[in-house]
Write a protein that holds these residues in place. Structure first.
Motif, PDB file in Angstrom:
ATOM      1  N   ILE B  86     -48.828 -51.584  48.607  1.00  0.00           N
ATOM      2  CA  ILE B  86     -48.568 -52.046  49.982  1.00  0.00           C
ATOM      3  C   ILE B  86     -49.406 -53.283  50.273  1.00  0.00           C
ATOM      4  N   ILE B  87     -50.701 -53.201  49.932  1.00  0.00           N
ATOM      5  CA  ILE B  87     -51.582 -54.341  50.178  1.00  0.00           C
ATOM      6  C   ILE B  87     -51.061 -55.572  49.446  1.00  0.00           C
ATOM      7  N   ALA B  88     -50.675 -55.372  48.183  1.00  0.00           N
ATOM      8  CA  ALA B  88     -50.246 -56.512  47.375  1.00  0.00           C
ATOM      9  C   ALA B  88     -48.990 -57.149  47.953  1.00  0.00           C
ATOM     10  N   PHE B  90     -47.824 -57.061  51.135  1.00  0.00           N
ATOM     11  CA  PHE B  90     -48.138 -57.761  52.379  1.00  0.00           C
ATOM     12  C   PHE B  90     -48.908 -59.046  52.094  1.00  0.00           C
ATOM     13  N   ASN B  91     -49.862 -58.923  51.196  1.00  0.00           N
ATOM     14  CA  ASN B  91     -50.687 -60.079  50.880  1.00  0.00           C
ATOM     15  C   ASN B  91     -49.837 -61.202  50.302  1.00  0.00           C
ATOM     16  N   ALA B  92     -48.877 -60.834  49.461  1.00  0.00           N
ATOM     17  CA  ALA B  92     -48.035 -61.857  48.844  1.00  0.00           C
ATOM     18  C   ALA B  92     -47.315 -62.671  49.912  1.00  0.00           C
ATOM     19  N   VAL B  93     -46.857 -61.995  50.973  1.00  0.00           N
ATOM     20  CA  VAL B  93     -46.133 -62.706  52.022  1.00  0.00           C
ATOM     21  C   VAL B  93     -47.100 -63.511  52.897  1.00  0.00           C
ATOM     22  N   LEU B  94     -48.105 -62.806  53.449  1.00  0.00           N
ATOM     23  CA  LEU B  94     -48.988 -63.454  54.426  1.00  0.00           C
ATOM     24  C   LEU B  94     -49.766 -64.601  53.797  1.00  0.00           C
ATOM     25  N   GLN B  95     -50.359 -64.319  52.647  1.00  0.00           N
ATOM     26  CA  GLN B  95     -51.195 -65.344  52.029  1.00  0.00           C
ATOM     27  C   GLN B  95     -50.377 -66.578  51.658  1.00  0.00           C
ATOM     28  N   THR B  96     -49.161 -66.365  51.183  1.00  0.00           N
ATOM     29  CA  THR B  96     -48.330 -67.508  50.810  1.00  0.00           C
ATOM     30  C   THR B  96     -48.028 -68.364  52.028  1.00  0.00           C
ATOM     31  N   VAL B  97     -47.644 -67.710  53.127  1.00  0.00           N
ATOM     32  CA  VAL B  97     -47.346 -68.464  54.342  1.00  0.00           C
ATOM     33  C   VAL B  97     -48.578 -69.263  54.776  1.00  0.00           C
ATOM     34  N   ALA B 214     -51.234 -64.087  44.875  1.00  0.00           N
ATOM     35  CA  ALA B 214     -51.508 -63.238  46.027  1.00  0.00           C
ATOM     36  C   ALA B 214     -51.110 -61.799  45.742  1.00  0.00           C
ATOM     37  N   PHE B 215     -50.093 -61.624  44.935  1.00  0.00           N
ATOM     38  CA  PHE B 215     -49.661 -60.267  44.613  1.00  0.00           C
ATOM     39  C   PHE B 215     -50.607 -59.618  43.611  1.00  0.00           C
ATOM     40  N   ILE B 216     -51.092 -60.396  42.664  1.00  0.00           N
ATOM     41  CA  ILE B 216     -51.906 -59.809  41.591  1.00  0.00           C
ATOM     42  C   ILE B 216     -53.340 -59.550  42.039  1.00  0.00           C
ATOM     43  N   ALA B 217     -53.891 -60.435  42.878  1.00  0.00           N
ATOM     44  CA  ALA B 217     -55.315 -60.329  43.234  1.00  0.00           C
ATOM     45  C   ALA B 217     -55.732 -58.947  43.758  1.00  0.00           C
ATOM     46  N   PRO B 218     -54.994 -58.337  44.690  1.00  0.00           N
ATOM     47  CA  PRO B 218     -55.453 -57.048  45.219  1.00  0.00           C
ATOM     48  C   PRO B 218     -55.580 -55.958  44.161  1.00  0.00           C
ATOM     49  N   TRP B 219     -54.847 -56.062  43.052  1.00  0.00           N
ATOM     50  CA  TRP B 219     -54.930 -55.026  42.020  1.00  0.00           C
ATOM     51  C   TRP B 219     -56.303 -55.012  41.371  1.00  0.00           C
TER      52      TRP B 219
END
Lengths: 504, 291
Positions: B86-88, B90-97, B214-219
């Motif tokens: 879930i974090i990844a 959301f992060n992928a969307v928000l961080q990219t924007v 952004a997707f990979i970092a939270p892992w």
């Protein structure tokens, strides 16, 4: 060193030429540092002149303003109302109202408490059955946090106030010139056009202020308090202590009761060694491997590259934790070596201080080389091939080609990257924490620090296990200073970093 | 120089070349082996049926899926995995924007305070991240986004601090010729239209790069996640959860389960990474060269 003319220089034998240029490089360093020092007072002067101009600007606005503008100094948005900018006026007035309400009801109270950070943590009262009841009163942490928030709200308000005044002055000028100031509709429209940057930056900057700037400010303040395990709110209070924590940390008298200064010095030295060795070993070995892979006639380039890149893809907490367990005392490496009768006693890869330090550096190669390989591959491809062609015709050997063409080119292009990776290594939490968690621990160190701890991992241990927030904050500030000084020097030395527009 | 002499010289050179090539092959193969050892070790341990502790041999005596069964049935692993996913996302969307907006604004628009803002963010970046985390923790605690609510809390702080990582995207935007913008603006397009209609379609590589990172970092995040979710096991992410299994109390019962969990986390992330490797290389090399 004496300056030589171009002709003299060209006349020198090659060895002396080299010596001369090396000598000139070192002779130039004091000059650079001096320039840097000169820039500091200039910077201050610029800063104070800027402040002076700012107040003067506001003064002239007041002097030259009509009554609408002048009244806007007290009632924000007043001028806008009477200049057909009702939308703006409402926003400003609303902000002022909210601000005044906040300050009267909460703000002043918080600011007042900031001076002492609370006077009474717990009060004991007897209830009607004659039993003692504890009530929590002042919580130093909350007082400080709310105080900091209030300070930022005040700064934000002053900022909007200045914008309000400037807009008034601008509108007044426009009306005098016979131009109609922008309507609210035009304002909104311009947020998608000339002022689009405001729309783009608003949310990101708000996030940075709330979750980076305010926290950093807060932690800087913590460094001047005695907030630690024996002063934990809500049971206890903490208060201001001035520079005492810095004195403990930086004391030159090592024989004192606290070993903080000794620990700090040792860890700082190790952090610097770590950052230097880790950065440059990765850099050169990564470059070497990239050259090997990219050599003409080598097949399976893609296979080699892909296998190396795997380490970037696999999350570090999996790969590094596993590797640390492989080299543990009971780990697979020791077992295999023993089975093959190469060693009889287990080697403490991660438990003997010096060996542990070497091991983290070596394992860091395993982590870092793939990155460098990718980066250097990209740059190597860009080196003009005709440079090598002409070198070959002139009979330059492979080694000569490397030192004369490849290396200078690489250093020039990736210089900025070297700096960023150096500072990133100073703060390299993952590799150290996941591999050793700072172990082997030693009694000679204070604050739960171990032999392989970097400043950043020590900071982590101090907060997470020792609850010694004040010292953690001090370390954080010192790390910032170290990184800032190094970056400042390097930025001033490298011309490529100054002119971002050159690339466009 | 006779013709024969010339020939032998040529031959000797090519032989030298061949030898050096063989040396390089051997070296690279060796290197790749070293790089692969931990991954093979991970796989062998994950499928080992006997004894859940560390053992003195590499190859399992009995292959089984037992570790995965334990992982899914007897532990909180699935909820950690869900949290991280879930974090990844959301992060992928928000961080990219956020990253793209900041990068575009700083690359394309010239406004008062731009340089100041960039220097300011540079200086902010020099503070160790964890320093601000302690205070961030208290702020999050005020709004109730720690411990059991660590997931939205983490999403919030990842997104909030992502604005400072604009460098690579800005470097990319800088390389797109400005004349494109100007031409469009002369034709009457607004800035926002230029951003969405002209720059975005051209920035596909950097958008994919940003989303991927952004997707990979939270892992892999351990530091922040361990602080924010402190003391509430349900809210851990995979890194924090699995880390616990390797401490002295758990390792004898959980080592192979850890390996199974690690494998289960690594495979999707690695596959994604490998599939989009091209964009990663572009981003990372471009970023390094531009600084």
């Amino acid at each position: 060193m004496k300056q030589m003319t171009e002709l003299d220089y060209l006349g020198l034998p090659p060895a002396k030429k080299k010596l001369y240029s090396i000598g000139r490089f070192f002779a130039a360093i004091p000059g650079w540092l001096l320039n840097l020092l000169k820039k500091i007072p200039q910077g201050f002067k610029k800063f104070f002149c800027g402040i002076g101009r700012f107040f003067k600007g506001i003064g002239t606005i007041f002097k030259e303003g009509d009554f609408k503008t002048r009244l806007s100094f007290i009632i924000m948005g007043f001028g806008q109302f009477f200049r057909r900018q009702i939308g703006r006026g409402i926003i400003f007035l609303f902000m002022e109202a909210v601000f005044i309400y906040y300050m009267v009801c909460f703000g002043f109270g918080y600011l007042k408490d900031m001076g002492t950070l609370g006077t009474e943590a717990v009060t004991k009262t007897l209830n009607k059955y004659g039993l003692e009841v504890l009530t929590y009163k002042d919580n130093s942490l909350k007082i400080l946090l709310y105080g900091v928030l209030t300070i930022f709200i005040i700064i934000g308000f002053i900022w909007t106030w200045v914008i309000n005044i400037r807009q008034n002055a601008l509108a007044q000028k426009l009306i005098e010139e016979g131009v109609r100031p922008k309507s609210f509709k035009q304002d909104v429209k311009s947020l998608g056009d000339e002022q689009y940057y405001k729309t783009l930056l608003a949310v990101p900057l708000l996030g940075i202020v709330i979750f980076t700037v305010i926290p950093i400010f807060f932690m800087i303040l913590i460094a001047f308090t005695n907030y630690d395990y024996s002063h934990l709110p809500p049971e206890k209070l903490f208060g201001w202590v001035g520079f005492e924590n810095f004195r403990t940390m930086l004391a030159t008298d090592v024989s004192g009761s606290s070993k903080f200064s000794f620990t700090f010095r040792e860890i700082l030295i190790w952090t610097m060694i770590w950052a230097l060795v880790a950065t440059f070993s990765n850099y050169f070995l990564g470059m070497f491997i990239a050259i090997c892979i990219n050599k003409k006639g080598i097949k399976f380039k893609k296979v080699f590259r892909t296998i190396l890149v795997m380490t970037i893809a696999v999350p570090q907490f999996v790969s590094l934790l596993l590797v640390s367990k492989m080299f543990a005392d009971e780990g697979i490496v020791n077992s295999i070596l023993q089975k093959l009768s190469i060693i009889s006693d287990k080697i403490g890869f991660m438990t003997t201080p010096t060996l542990a330090k070497i091991m983290v550096l070596v394992i860091n190669l395993w982590v870092g080389i793939p990155y460098l390989m990718l980066i250097t591959t990209g740059v190597l491809m860009n080196i003009p091939a005709d440079l090598y062609e002409s070198a070959k015709i002139d009979g330059a050997s492979g080694i000569k080609q490397f030192t004369k063409i490849t290396l200078p080119y690489m250093l020039f292009v990736t210089g900025p990257y070297l700096l960023t990776s150096f500072t990133a290594n100073i703060n390299n939490f993952n590799v150290i924490y996941l591999l050793t968690a700072g172990a082997p621990k030693t009694m000679a160190y204070e604050g739960g620090a171990g032999q392989t701890d970097l400043l950043i991992t020590w900071l982590y241990t101090l907060t997470m296990t020792n609850n010694d927030y004040k010292m953690a904050a001090v370390i954080g500030i010192l790390v910032f200073l170290v990184v800032a000084v190094i970056s400042l020097i390097v930025y001033n030395l490298s011309p490529a970093m100054k002119n971002e527009e050159d690339f466009q | 120089m006779s013709a024969e002499n010339k020939k032998t010289k040529f031959k000797s050179k090519s032989r030298r070349e061949r030898v050096s090539r063989i040396i390089i092959y051997v070296f690279l193969t060796l290197l790749c082996l070293i790089w692969m050892i931990p991954f093979f070790y991970l796989i062998f341990q994950a499928f080992r049926g006997e004894s859940k502790s560390m053992v003195t041999y590499v190859f399992p005596k009995e292959w089984s899926l037992n570790n995965f069964k334990i992982l899914f049935n007897d532990t909180n692993f699935l909820s950690w995995y869900k949290n991280t996913l879930i974090i990844a996302l959301f992060n992928a969307v928000l961080q990219t924007v956020i990253v793209l907006s900041v990068a575009y604004a700083l690359s394309r628009m010239r406004f008062k305070g731009r340089k100041l803002l960039m220097n300011f963010m540079l200086i902010l970046g020099m503070f160790p991240g964890f320093l601000s985390m302690i205070a961030t923790y208290f702020i999050l605690k005020l709004i109730g986004l720690t411990s059991e609510n660590a997931v939205p809390g983490l999403i919030l702080i990842y997104a909030a601090s992502s604005g400072m990582g604009y460098y690579i995207a800005k470097g990319f935007f800088d390389t797109i010729p400005k004349s494109l913008d100007e031409a469009a603006r002369i034709d009457g397009a607004s800035r926002s239209r230029v951003f969405f209609r002209i720059i975005m379609p051209m920035a596909k590589p950097i958008i994919i790069y940003t989303i991927m990172m952004a997707f990979i970092a939270p892992w892999g995040d351990f530091m922040y996640a361990s602080l924010i979710s402190f003391g509430h096991e349900e809210a851990y992410n995979v890194a924090v959860g699995l880390y616990k299994w390797l401490d002295k109390e758990h390792i004898n019962n959980y080592f192979t389960v850890f390996c199974a969990g690690g494998l289960f986390v690594s495979v999707p992330v690695t596959v994604l990474f490998m599939a989009l490797q091209r964009y990663y290389v572009e981003g990372v090399t471009g970023g390094a060269v531009k600084g």
